[in-house]
Motif scaffolding. Structure first.
Motif, PDB file in Angstrom:
ATOM      1  N   ASP A  88       0.827  -1.196   0.000  1.00 51.59           N
ATOM      2  CA  ASP A  88       0.000   0.000   0.000  1.00 51.59           C
ATOM      3  C   ASP A  88       0.864   1.250   0.000  1.00 51.59           C
ATOM      4  OD1 ASP A  88      -2.280  -1.596   2.277  1.00 51.59           O
ATOM      5  OD2 ASP A  88      -2.272  -1.576   0.079  1.00 51.59           O
ATOM      6  N   GLU A 140      -4.204  -4.590   7.876  1.00 52.46           N
ATOM      7  CA  GLU A 140      -5.073  -3.519   7.418  1.00 52.46           C
ATOM      8  C   GLU A 140      -4.312  -2.566   6.505  1.00 52.46           C
ATOM      9  OE1 GLU A 140      -6.638  -1.585  10.834  1.00 52.46           O
ATOM     10  OE2 GLU A 140      -7.731  -3.343  11.558  1.00 52.46           O
ATOM     11  N   ARG A 141      -3.009  -2.404   6.824  1.00 53.23           N
ATOM     12  CA  ARG A 141      -2.165  -1.539   6.013  1.00 53.23           C
ATOM     13  C   ARG A 141      -0.823  -2.227   5.827  1.00 53.23           C
ATOM     14  NH1 ARG A 141       0.769   3.862   8.000  1.00 53.23           N
ATOM     15  NH2 ARG A 141       1.760   4.473   6.046  1.00 53.23           N
ATOM     16  N   LEU A 168      -0.837  -2.627  11.188  1.00 56.20           N
ATOM     17  CA  LEU A 168       0.258  -2.139  10.351  1.00 56.20           C
ATOM     18  C   LEU A 168       1.315  -3.231  10.209  1.00 56.20           C
ATOM     19  CD1 LEU A 168       1.651   0.139   8.808  1.00 56.20           C
ATOM     20  CD2 LEU A 168       2.592   0.956  10.978  1.00 56.20           C
TER      21      LEU A 168
END
Length: 890
Positions: free
Chosen positions: A5, A206-207, A184
């Motif tokens: 990302d 999530e990231r 993270l």
């Protein structure tokens, strides 16, 4: 999903905000994890923060296996028997061995390993081969793999087992229905993660952030060297000099193909940093450098000794392996290794390629009380293995431990840090090996030994160092890390980028379509460009080297490392000292040392010592004063020395029966043939008295026929000579010369009809009598014999009885004509300068041999071969290095 990302690059401190937020950092390997842990801790220490969250850094495989266990415990993954890669390989070997394709395979075990690798690639790229049956059925190799893959899947299902890569696949399936558990997640140092790894990471995070080390180089140097070893020597010297200047620098030497040249690289670096490491019996405590390319555990000194000890208990070893075992510092056999020196000669004296435990036991028993401790150990080993038939892995391991205890392994001496790590790795490998028992297999002794050796071969050993400042790394291990100083080795255009190497058991079209590793030129070029960019920004100070010529083709710097700045290339001549760039050269001193120790007390010499002194003083000193000699080579059949022994013993017997030519002529045919037969049997017995085993029946029969035929023809030749009587055979004589006593055994002395003596020496090789007559005799043996014999009466001549199957003859020189074709009178030898008579020849021999004897007793040991031919069959060329000196002179 996308690979990341967000992308971040720069120094390690850019990770600190992510660490503060509790990010999980994943790395492609343990080395990268250790590097980031130390680097982040150092940054935190510099900031002197009062509190800081503990960085979470893990290799991706360790993290995934931990996650798989959690899913297994919570029931989200069905219960299965987890296999190691070694256990999984055993299943593949069973599948390949039981398939119809096995009959056409030259190396089934290697093929099974390739099949395992192919299956792992398919799983990592999330491909079921059944969906691509047409491609797999397009050629014989891929079709065979599809057959093995189906059989393997059935066997794994039957055993309810799961390979490491299958565990990843089941983990990915279980995570798809769960919410993300990591807010993270950071991928640090990844260049080419597999689709399966990316799916697992995407399901958990999530990231997702991708991080790469990035420095701007301050200095860059490029060197064109002679070859790889030249590059490594320069790099090692460079690293050694930098380390001496500043112990806090992080220095790396990166070799792209380190796994292929590990031994050479380790030898070169160790020679610079730790010269003691070349001695296997020495304990090295140097931790100043570390090598990333692990070596097989089986190749370490401690573990290789253990495997040899187990093999020796059940099967013959080569003589070199026996010496490695018997002189290993890791065995405790009740007495110092120095006491076994006589065993070396005895082992090589067997002249066989393989020696059993029973044979070594016989040799040790013959040696007497001085090897009693070793004899007891070998007896106990024989007792321990007698009748053992393993029924399980557990029984085999218990038995192997008992055998090693009898050998005294590893209690030979206290272990160094490296050896202690080897022992711990052995214990862990044994624990892993015991897991083979979960497969329910039963092994024979041979198969158990092979499986254990292979397991140790597959187990990779890394020496752990606490303060290693210099790192010797492969390309993949170095990727993603940062250094203060970096040297890239082997970066020529013929080496980098590497050519593609598609997997032979997977369809090429499939590999190219999915972008699998090594599949195509395009994929490897793109991958190499990214790696090159990472290398050139991994350090503030960069050195690049490449060989000027490879495979007779001129090389240039790889275009992937070319810079807009056009780095200048420094060509390093091959004879330039390695330290020319990195430290001040010191002056050297040359000492001419050509003399050894002189004889301090009266001693004894033999004709071989005088012969070698004439050929080359250095050879004589090493061979006779220092007692250094080359070890015997294995020999099929009877050796020339053994055949010579048989001839000597047979003729000694015959001339003991027939003490004159008249007696020989009066012998009846039947009687003579019978005596020759008896002589032949005595000759064969003399051979066996020097051997540990009997002569094989067929070989003995062939030698019996050869020797009988040789003796018949020789006696026919003797019968045609002028009359003679036998004075002595195989008689010991001595002569005072050069202040020491020279002892010889004269093969035979005849008395001719005029009362003079004729010296006869038996030879089975070629002889040139003119070599006796030169001012410095090339072979002083016969002249020494003559000077000794003249003490017993006037000598008519000296001769060699040439007993060769392709020609029987007398060769020699005499005071006057003796009516023997190839014994020439002194007047007919055409000498320059000529000799007046036999007395003048004796005076010349006395003068020359006295000089040689004095040289020998004075310890003259110069490298001074009499002629170029003196070096033809010399064993000491590696020591005197005369060939190297001659090349330098040229």
């Amino acid at each position: 999903m996308t690979m990341a990302d967000e992308n971040i690059q720069g120094p390690v401190e850019r990770l600190l905000p992510l660490v503060e937020r509790g990010a999980l950092i994943l790395t492609p390997n343990r080395r990268m994890s250790r590097y980031l842990s130390k680097a982040i801790e150092a940054e935190i220490a510099q900031r002197k923060e009062r509190s800081w969250p503990t960085p979470r850094i893990l290799p991706i495989d360790s993290w995934a296996y931990k996650l798989w266990n959690q899913q297994l415990i919570t029931g989200k993954i069905a219960a299965q028997l987890p296999l190691t890669r070694a256990q999984d390989l055993l299943l593949w070997e069973q599948v390949v061995a039981q398939s119809p394709y096995n009959e056409t395979l030259l190396r089934p075990a290697a093929t099974a390993k390739m099949a395992q690798q192919a299956s792992e690639i398919l799983t990592l790229w999330q491909l079921d081969p059944e969906t691509e049956q047409d491609l797999f059925n397009s050629n014989e190799d891929t079709e065979a793999f599809l057959h093995w893959h189906r059989a393997y899947a059935a066997l794994a299902k039957q055993q309810n087992s799961s390979s490491p890569v299958a565990q990843l696949s089941s983990l990915q399936r279980s995570l798809t229905v769960l919410p993300a558990s990591e807010p993270l997640l950071v991928m640090a140092g990844f260049e080419a993660p597999s689709p399966l790894q990316l799916d697992i990471l995407g399901s958990v995070a999530e990231r997702l952030v991708r991080f790469q080390i990035h420095y701007s180089p301050q200095t860059t140097q490029v060197f064109a060297c002679t070859d790889l070893e030249h590059e490594l020597r320069l790099a090692a010297d460079w690293a050694f000099a930098l380390k001496a200047q500043d112990p806090d620098r992080r220095i790396a030497i990166v070799v792209q193909n380190l796994n292929d040249c590990r031994e050479k690289a380790e030898r070169v670096v160790a020679r610079r940093f730790d010269p003691q490491a070349i001695l296997p019996a020495e304990k090295s405590g140097i931790d100043s450098y570390d090598i990333s390319a692990g070596k097989p555990l089986s190749s370490t000194s401690l573990v290789s000794t253990a495997l040899l000890a187990l093999r020796a208990a059940y099967r013959p070893l080569s003589i070199e392996q026996w010496l490695q075992l018997l002189y290993s510092p890791h065995l405790d056999m009740g007495q110092p290794a120095e006491s076994r020196s006589g065993l070396v000669d005895a082992l090589f004296g067997l002249r066989v390629s393989q020696v059993s435990l029973a044979t070594v036991k016989q040799l040790v028993t013959r040696a007497g009380p001085q090897l009693q401790g070793l004899a007891d150990t070998l007896t106990q080993v024989s007792t321990a293995v007698r009748g053992f038939k393993p029924v399980s892995v557990e029984a085999w391991l218990a038995h192997a431990n008992d055998v090693l205890s009898v050998w005294g392994w590893p209690q030979g001496r206290s272990l160094s840090s490296d050896e202690y790590q080897q022992h711990q790795a052995w214990l862990q490998a044994i624990e892993d090996f015991s897991m083979f028992g979960a497969l329910g297999n039963t092994f024979s002794v041979r198969s158990a030994l092979e499986l254990l050796a292979r397991h140790m071969q597959e187990t990779v050993y890394h020496r752990q160092t606490q303060s290693a400042q210099v790192q010797l790394l492969g390309g993949l291990e170095a990727s993603g890390q940062g250094f203060d100083y970096l040297w890239l080795v082997g970066m020529g255009d013929r080496q980098w980028p590497r050519p593609p190497r598609p997997h032979p058991l997977l369809p090429l079209e499939l590999q190219v379509r999915l972008g699998m590793p090594n599949a195509s030129v395009e994929r490897e070029l793109d991958y190499s460009i990214r790696l090159s960019r990472g290398f050139t920004h991994s350090s503030s100070h960069l050195v690049i080297s490449y060989p000027r010529v490879q495979d007779d083709v001129v090389c240039q710097l790889s275009p992937l490392l070319a810079s807009d700045e056009q780095w200048p290339v420094s060509v390093v001549p091959p004879d330039t000292p390695e330290h020319f760039l990195f430290e001040t050269s010191s002056t050297s001193e040359t000492v001419q040392d050509e003399n050894g120790k002189a004889f301090l007390l009266a001693g004894a010499g033999n004709s071989a010592a005088l012969r070698d002194q004439a050929a080359c003083p250095f050879k004589a000193y090493l061979s006779h004063r220092l007692k250094i000699r080359a070890l015997d080579e294995p020999y099929t059949g009877l050796t020339p020395a053994e055949k010579g022994t048989a001839v000597h013993r047979a003729l000694e017997y015959l001339w003991g029966v027939y003490t004159s030519q008249q007696a020989l002529l009066e012998a009846k045919n039947g009687e003579l043939d019978s005596k020759i037969g008896e002589a032949v049997e005595l000759g064969l017995a003399a051979i066996e008295n020097r051997r540990l085993d009997t002569i094989p029946r067929k070989l003995a029969e062939l030698e019996r026929l050869r020797l009988h035929k040789l003796l018949v023809k020789w006696l026919e030749l003797e019968a045609q000579r002028p009359p003679f009587e036998i004075v002595t055979t195989e008689q010991d004589y001595s002569l005072e010369l050069g202040n020491i006593t020279w002892r010889q055994r004269l093969d035979r002395v005849d008395r001719l009809s005029d009362g003079r003596l004729l010296l006869i020496d038996y030879k089975t090789g070629l002889v040139n009598p003119t070599g006796w007559l030169k001012p410095r005799p090339q072979d002083p043996q016969i002249p020494l014999y003559e000077l000794t014999l003249r003490q017993s009466g006037p000598v008519a001549g000296v001769a060699v009885a040439s007993l060769r199957s392709d020609g029987l003859a007398f060769q020699g020189v005499s005071a006057d004509a003796l009516e023997l074709d190839q014994i020439k009178a002194l007047d007919d030898m055409r000498l320059d300068p000529p000799l007046a008579d036999w007395a003048a020849l004796e005076e010349q021999w006395l003068t020359e041999l006295t000089l040689l004897a004095n040289e020998y007793t004075d310890g003259r040991a110069s490298v001074d071969p009499h002629t170029a031919a003196s070096c033809n069959y010399c064993d000491y060329a590696p020591v005197c290095r005369i060939n190297l000196a001659q090349k330098v002179a040229l």
